[in-house]
Scaffold this active site. Structure first.
Site, PDB file in Angstrom:
ATOM      1  N   ASP A 181      30.817  35.166  35.909  1.00 44.79           N
ATOM      2  CA  ASP A 181      30.764  35.487  37.337  1.00 44.79           C
ATOM      3  C   ASP A 181      30.103  34.320  38.044  1.00 44.79           C
ATOM      4  OD1 ASP A 181      30.000  38.991  36.755  1.00 44.79           O
ATOM      5  OD2 ASP A 181      31.910  37.995  37.058  1.00 44.79           O
ATOM      6  N   GLU A 230      38.563  47.313  38.853  1.00 44.79           N
ATOM      7  CA  GLU A 230      37.124  47.650  38.774  1.00 44.79           C
ATOM      8  C   GLU A 230      37.040  49.172  38.832  1.00 44.79           C
ATOM      9  OE1 GLU A 230      35.435  45.540  42.038  1.00 44.79           O
ATOM     10  OE2 GLU A 230      35.781  43.578  41.139  1.00 44.79           O
TER      11      GLU A 230
END
Lengths: 249, 207
Positions: A10, A129
């Site tokens: 990330d 997600e």
């Protein structure tokens, strides 16, 4: 089918970061250095995710992708804020092998096929997600910030027909917790699609990865487990081999 | 030795050039066919759909240049989609013809035999009719990312295969000066780079 062990990084440019449940991100260091280290350890793929791109309405990792692609000769996937065919093509020109869509394709599912028509569906990953909601899961966007009201299982079942090449399934509930992956989520999604499914979120041990492989996942994407050095690539691959799962050595 | 890489706007040109640079080759990019003549070795990469790729090659004039190069006897290497476009046609875009440099076609991978696309590392085995002079890449893993596999008709072609468990796919083919590689050697780690170097060397040694 050879099982893939993927490093998920990330990025809050210019830093590698890691959060829990996709929030509270801590700075961990220089992304390219982590990527190179994982490459040398034998990781199968690098996935970069720009976690703030959709806030700023632009994908911003092209430079990092180019830097990595010059040093790291394994597949690189990039996601975060990719909205248009041009965004996707630019990422590929910068050195990406695959691009990942979430927010953009939930808003406009046709974008998947539009990009796949240009790049081929094998270059288009749809990232989901997933947040637990009752007996199912709901799809979130904008790096876990926004609700869509879309059921994850329903959405996953449509992706092959929409032209996607792969599903990256993130469990928001398990993300960053080290409390194990969401096996139910994996089972449920595997049952509704023929696409390769990569599970992400919650891994701590090699045994958990072996179970996911035996369930039928095509690979796992690891972040905290690798960045915080809970397990090494070698330990993971040795465990998989012992369990009879084919891996690349 | 000058290597020219055809850029038709839809390939992962960056990683191909990065790999060739890492191998210390002199690399030139061609955008419209005009640089192909000067090439000692021409490489056609590809990350795109068959139809999109062929449309671009026709539009830029590179299709003709690649065809001419294939007839010149100089090394020609296709990577992934590049290799597929050397064949006659593909299930991916049935209404569009390929370059037809090598007789054959691309057919869909069978979803009943495994998850499609074939995305990931696959063990490659060399065919028995290939002289064993490339020991360092036989029985190794290379990175594949494709939904269509190549079927080459020419019996003289040297073919290696990738084993997907329930299905075999063509990993590489070579006929005279032309080689097609389904996987991504530029993305298959260090031995991928070695393979690419060996492939270039082998084809050049035939000139």
């Amino acid at each position: 089918m050879v099982f893939r062990v993927i490093a998920r990084l990330d990025i809050k440019p210019p830093n590698l970061v890691k959060g829990i449940h996709l929030e509270g991100f801590r700075k961990l260091g220089v992304p390219a250095e982590f990527a190179t280290d994982y490459y040398l350890q034998g990781i199968d793929e690098i996935m970069y995710q720009d976690i703030v791109a959709s806030l700023y309405e632009r994908p911003g990792l092209a430079e990092l992708v180019s830097e990595t692609a010059s040093e790291v000769f394994i597949p690189i996937s990039v996601g975060g804020g990719i909205r248009t065919i041009e965004d996707a093509a630019n990422m590929v020109r910068s050195g990406a092998d695959k691009i990942s869509l979430n927010t953009a394709c939930l808003r406009n599912p046709e974008i998947i096929n539009q990009i796949a028509q240009q790049l081929g569906s094998q270059a288009v990953t749809v990232a989901i997600e997933a947040k637990k909601l009752g007996s199912s899961w709901t799809a979130m966007t904008d790096s876990g910030r926004e609700h869509t009201g879309v059921d994850v299982v329903e959405w996953a079942s449509q992706l092959e027909g929409l032209g996607a090449g792969e599903v990256l399934l993130t469990s928001i509930d398990q993300d960053g917790t080290f409390s194990g992956p969401d096996y139910d989520l994996l089972d449920t999604v595997l049952a509704v699609t023929n696409l390769p499914v990569i599970l992400h979120g919650g891994y701590l041990t090699a045994e958990q990865i072996v179970i996911s492989a035996q369930q039928g996942a095509s690979g796992v994407a690891l972040a905290s487990a690798l960045h915080y050095k809970k397990i090494t690539v070698d330990e993971i691959k040795q465990s998989l081999l012992k369990a009879g799962v084919e891996v690349r050595l | 030795m000058k290597i020219v890489v055809a850029d038709y706007g839809l390939g992962n040109i960056f990683s191909v050039v990065a790999a060739l640079s890492r191998l210390n080759y002199e690399v030139k990019i061609d955008l419209d066919g005009s640089n192909v003549d000067a090439a000692d070795c021409l490489i056609v990469p590809g990350v795109a759909s068959f139809g999109a790729g062929m449309s671009r090659l026709s539009a830029t004039g590179q299709a003709e240049a690649i065809l001419a190069h294939s007839l010149s006897g100089k090394p020609l290497i296709g990577l992934c989609l590049g290799a597929q476009m050397f064949l006659n046609n593909s299930d991916e875009s049935p209404e569009i013809s390929g370059l037809g440099i090598v007789e054959g076609r691309c057919v869909s991978l069978d979803t009943k035999l495994g998850r499609v696309p074939n995305q990931g590392w696959t063990l490659v085995q060399q065919a028995s009719n290939i002289k064993p002079d490339q020991d360092d890449w036989r029985h190794q893993y290379f990175y594949f990312s494709h939904s269509y596999k190549m079927e080459v008709d020419d019996k003289a072609a040297q073919i290696s295969t990738g084993n997907l468990g329930n299905e075999n796919v063509t990993a590489t083919f070579q006929i005279e000066n032309v080689a097609g590689i389904q996987f991504h050697p530029e993305r298959s780690g260090l031995h991928g780079l070695t393979f690419l170097q060996n492939q270039i060397t082998t084809l050049c040694s035939m000139c």
